[in-house]
Scaffold this active site. Structure first.
Site, short mmCIF file in Angstrom:
data_model
loop_
_atom_site.label_atom_id
_atom_site.label_comp_id
_atom_site.label_asym_id
_atom_site.label_seq_id
_atom_site.Cartn_x
_atom_site.Cartn_y
_atom_site.Cartn_z
N GLU A 280 -9.49 26.73 0.51
CA GLU A 280 -9.06 28.09 0.64
C GLU A 280 -8.71 28.77 -0.44
OE1 GLU A 280 -7.31 25.36 1.72
OE2 GLU A 280 -5.29 25.83 1.29
N HIS A 304 -10.55 29.05 9.68
CA HIS A 304 -9.50 28.31 9.15
C HIS A 304 -9.22 28.73 7.73
CE1 HIS A 304 -6.86 24.67 8.65
NE2 HIS A 304 -7.19 24.51 7.54
N GLU A 305 -10.26 28.57 6.77
CA GLU A 305 -10.01 28.84 5.35
C GLU A 305 -9.48 30.45 5.21
OE1 GLU A 305 -9.65 26.41 3.97
OE2 GLU A 305 -10.90 25.16 5.21
N HIS A 308 -5.86 30.92 5.95
CA HIS A 308 -4.82 30.33 4.93
C HIS A 308 -4.49 31.71 4.07
CE1 HIS A 308 -4.30 25.99 4.95
NE2 HIS A 308 -5.58 25.89 5.09
N GLU A 327 -0.82 23.71 6.72
CA GLU A 327 -1.91 23.35 7.71
C GLU A 327 -1.46 23.81 9.17
OE1 GLU A 327 -4.79 23.39 6.57
OE2 GLU A 327 -4.40 22.80 4.38
N ASP A 384 -3.55 12.47 -1.53
CA ASP A 384 -4.85 12.23 -1.06
C ASP A 384 -4.72 10.86 -0.21
OD1 ASP A 384 -5.78 14.39 -2.37
OD2 ASP A 384 -6.35 13.16 -4.29
N TYR A 392 -1.39 19.14 10.44
CA TYR A 392 -2.26 20.02 11.04
C TYR A 392 -2.05 20.40 12.65
CZ TYR A 392 -5.71 20.07 7.25
OH TYR A 392 -6.21 19.97 6.02
N LYS A 563 -14.93 13.93 5.46
CA LYS A 563 -14.75 13.61 6.97
C LYS A 563 -15.86 12.82 7.56
CE LYS A 563 -15.22 16.64 11.27
NZ LYS A 563 -15.72 17.81 11.65
N1 BES Z 1 -6.62 22.82 2.17
C1 BES Z 1 -7.54 22.09 3.11
C2 BES Z 1 -8.45 21.16 2.35
C3 BES Z 1 -7.40 20.19 1.45
C4 BES Z 1 -6.28 19.67 1.90
C5 BES Z 1 -7.87 19.76 0.27
C6 BES Z 1 -5.63 18.84 1.15
C7 BES Z 1 -7.01 18.94 -0.38
C8 BES Z 1 -5.87 18.57 0.13
C9 BES Z 1 -8.50 23.15 3.87
O1 BES Z 1 -7.77 24.27 4.25
C10 BES Z 1 -8.83 22.36 5.18
O2 BES Z 1 -7.87 21.98 6.06
N2 BES Z 1 -10.03 22.02 5.33
C11 BES Z 1 -10.53 21.24 6.46
C12 BES Z 1 -11.37 22.36 7.21
C13 BES Z 1 -11.06 22.26 8.91
C14 BES Z 1 -9.66 22.08 9.45
C15 BES Z 1 -11.58 23.48 9.60
C16 BES Z 1 -11.51 20.35 6.18
O3 BES Z 1 -11.89 20.24 5.14
O4 BES Z 1 -11.77 19.45 6.99
ZN ZN Z 2 -6.38 24.07 5.78
#
Ligand code: BES
Ligand code: ZN
Length: 612
Positions: A280, A304-305, A308, A327, A384, A392, A563
């Site tokens: 985001e 989602h983004e 944010h 989240e 991480d 979430y 993912k």
């Molecule tokens: N902010 C997150 C990605 C993130 C979280 C990066 C923690 C580093 C550390 C982003 O908003 C996110 O949640 N992305 C998801 C998208 C989904 C929930 C639609 C993703 O990448 O899977």
């Molecule tokens: Zn997110």
């Protein structure tokens, strides 16, 4: 003298920098940035200031007014999580200028050689600073508790374009002497170079600092939205088509959560090695190209983004211990947007899939229950390593529970007021709870707020959502066990999500012949939709269907989105006795490692160390 955040050296008795002025010279040959950072504080300070760095080399620190060198030290041993404490000693200064260089192994940066790009002609570099990687790009108080504004001058080869999560000011030739700080021969350094200038006037947490440099093109898709990607017409056209509905979502977001405060909402489609689905970054969301599937389903990640922009970027978790405030709220807000633009049934399906994920993640953390809480303790823990869907989905469930208690209209008013009250602030769970109790008197007698925020597992008043689509797909998957194949009319309107849910609900080890039959009919192993393809390949691995291993290998070498990497590598190495799968995992990782972002490399390594 106390740290404000378990992931940062930042000290509560020191002032926070409120502005940084960055000059960054990109040397693609050595995968290094030579930079200077002018950090400014609201008031003059005497004594030490602690900053975070990771694999940075510091060459000098000076008082920008007198040009007198200032004493500094860099801790000799790096903390494995926090990096090195960089201490600058001030005597009544309110700013100082640091000259530094990044290392090729900077954890935020991925440097791609030309062959790793689509056009194969120019190199590419981009950042991923969340959770605690901004410190590997420039020295800073790398905690979301310390918000700051910035300006940045990016000095790049003139064939390349730079974009940032900030307002673009201009693209211009370097001024004479501009590179002098980082290059002995300033004239030579200016040749064939351009400077791109940016400013971010709204205070952001450091993890939202972001740039990308490469051969970029763009398409306008709305009054405040442009899609950027590598300059390949087919890629740009596909992206423009996928994200055509973005303005509609921004307007829905404004209706639900209040004004959009960041002026522009641009999107950047990164190379396939981008480790997340989306990030985001303000004014410019970063996206994996795997969300472009040609059916506008990428809109869910964008929703989602976008969400944010209110929850996360306007109101930010004070530290990663309160990550659910980012989240959980965003997952709730995302589903509200999806409900308006894609309909109630789609939102319900997403909620159903989320519920399933939550339950699975509770299993994954059953030997580490601390991270099944919303409010977590993260001293000595790398964020991480414990990244999961729990903040979430449990966060979503908590907010949904409050909504059910007070009714949607009252909850909508509450949300708007919450956002307006805390915008541009970093807050913790207790601040949220106090605001909730003050604005919804008696709520603590109706909902066990302590159990929800401090308890482990799933509270008894969480709610299993009702989705007809979800229920239908799960029952079809159950029937598969009894040999029942799908009928074409049952799947004719299935998109990726429906397939993914179906495949994930099949038993872990089905007969190899059944896997083959499924693939013969639906070509799942060759699906262009990685959600579907990876769900299918997981099934192949767990059922021991080795004829699909070459497809697994291809996938692991094509994409770097965690993912997909996480479940595939885990499936390969998890069960004892699958020697061949483990050998494959090791070899493929050895060959693909260089193509992954450093964060993804770390995650795969920790899967190996856990299971091998
Ligand atoms: N902010 C997150 C990605 C993130 C979280 C990066 C923690 C580093 C550390 C982003 O908003 C996110 O949640 N992305 C998801 C998208 C989904 C929930 C639609 C993703 O990448 O899977
Ligand atoms: Zn997110």
């Amino acid at each position: 003298m106390a740290p404000v955040d378990p992931h940062s050296f930042t000290d509560s008795s020191h002032p926070f920098a409120t502005h940084v002025s960055l000059s960054l010279y990109f040397d693609f040959d050595s995968s290094t940035i030579h930079g200077s950072a002018l950090l400014s504080f609201p008031t003059p300070h005497s004594g030490p200031i602690y900053l975070d760095t990771r694999s940075l080399s510091i060459s000098s620190v000076i008082d920008p007014e007198t040009l007198v060198p200032l004493p500094f030290s860099l801790s000799s041993v790096a903390d494995p999580i926090k990096g090195q404490n960089f201490t600058v000693f001030l005597s009544n200064q309110s700013s100082f200028l640091v000259a530094f260089s990044t290392s090729p192994s900077s954890s935020a940066l991925q440097w791609l050689s030309p062959v790793q790009t689509f056009n194969k002609t120019f190199p590419f570099v981009y950042t991923q600073c969340q959770a605690i990687h901004a410190r590997s790009v420039f020295p800073c108080q790398d905690t979301p508790a310390a918000r700051l504004c910035y300006t940045a001058c990016l000095n790049v080869p003139n064939q390349l374009t730079a974009v940032m999560s900030a307002r673009h000011i201009e693209r211009r030739p370097p001024a004479s002497g501009e590179a002098a700080m980082v290059c002995d021969d300033a004239l030579w350094c200016a040749q064939g170079r351009m400077v791109e200038e940016f400013t971010m006037e709204q205070p952001i947490p450091p993890y939202l600092f972001a740039f990308a440099v490469g051969e970029l093109g763009f398409r306008d898709v709305g009054p405040r939205t442009r899609v950027y990607a590598e300059s390949v017409p087919a890629v740009l056209d596909a992206a423009a088509k996928e994200f055509a509905g973005t303005e509609d979502m921004i307007e829905q977001g404004e209706k639900l959560f209040g004004p959009y405060e960041w002026e522009r909402f641009d999107l950047l489609v990164l190379p396939p090695s981008f480790p997340y689905g989306g990030m985001e970054n303000p004014r410019m969301v970063f996206l994996t190209p795997t969300v472009i599937k040609g059916d506008a389903s990428g809109a869910q990640v964008v929703a989602h983004e976008l969400a944010h922009s209110w929850t996360g970027n306007l109101i930010t978790n004070k530290t990663n211990e309160d990550f659910w405030l980012n989240e959980g709220f965003t997952t709730y807000a995302e589903r509200r947007i999806v409900e308006v633009v894609q309909g109630e049934e789609k939102a319900a399906l997403n909620t159903g899939i989320g519920w399933r994920n939550l339950n699975e993640e509770m299993e994954r953390f059953n030997d580490n229950m601390e991270f099944t809480k919303l409010k977590t303790k993260q001293e000595g823990v790398d964020p991480d390593d414990i990244y999961s869907r729990i903040p979430y989905e449990k966060g979503f469930q908590f907010l949904w529970r409050i909504e059910r208690q007070i009714g949607r209209p009252a909850f909508d008013d509450f949300l708007k007021k919450y956002i307006a009250s805390f915008k541009f602030q970093s807050i913790d769970t207790d601040m949220f709870l106090n605001f909730l109790k003050a604005n919804v008197p008696g709520i603590e007698t109706e909902i066990d707020l302590v159990l929800w925020t401090e308890g482990t597992g799933i509270p008894p008043d969480a709610f299993e959502p009702v989705s007809n689509t979800y229920a239908k797909i799960v029952s079809l998957a159950k029937e598969f066990i009894h040999g029942r194949m799908l009928r074409d009319d049952e799947v004719s309107n299935w998109h990726g999500q429906e397939w993914e849910l179906y495949l994930e609900n099949l038993p872990k080890s089905v007969e190899a012949s059944q896997v083959a039959a499924l693939n013969a009919h639906y070509k799942l192993a060759e699906s262009k939709n990685y959600d579907v393809k990876v769900a299918f390949l997981q099934l192949c691995i767990s059922s021991g269907c080795k004829e699909y291993f070459s497809e697994v290998e291809k996938t692991l070498k094509e994409v770097g989105r965690m993912k997909y990497l996480r479940p595939l590598y885990t499936a390969l190495v998890k069960d004892s006795g699958k020697e061949e799968a483990k050998i494959l995992a090791k070899r493929v990782f050895g060959e693909a490692r260089e193509c992954y972002h450093p964060i993804a490399q770390g995650v795969v390594e920790s899967i190996f160390s856990k299971h091998m």
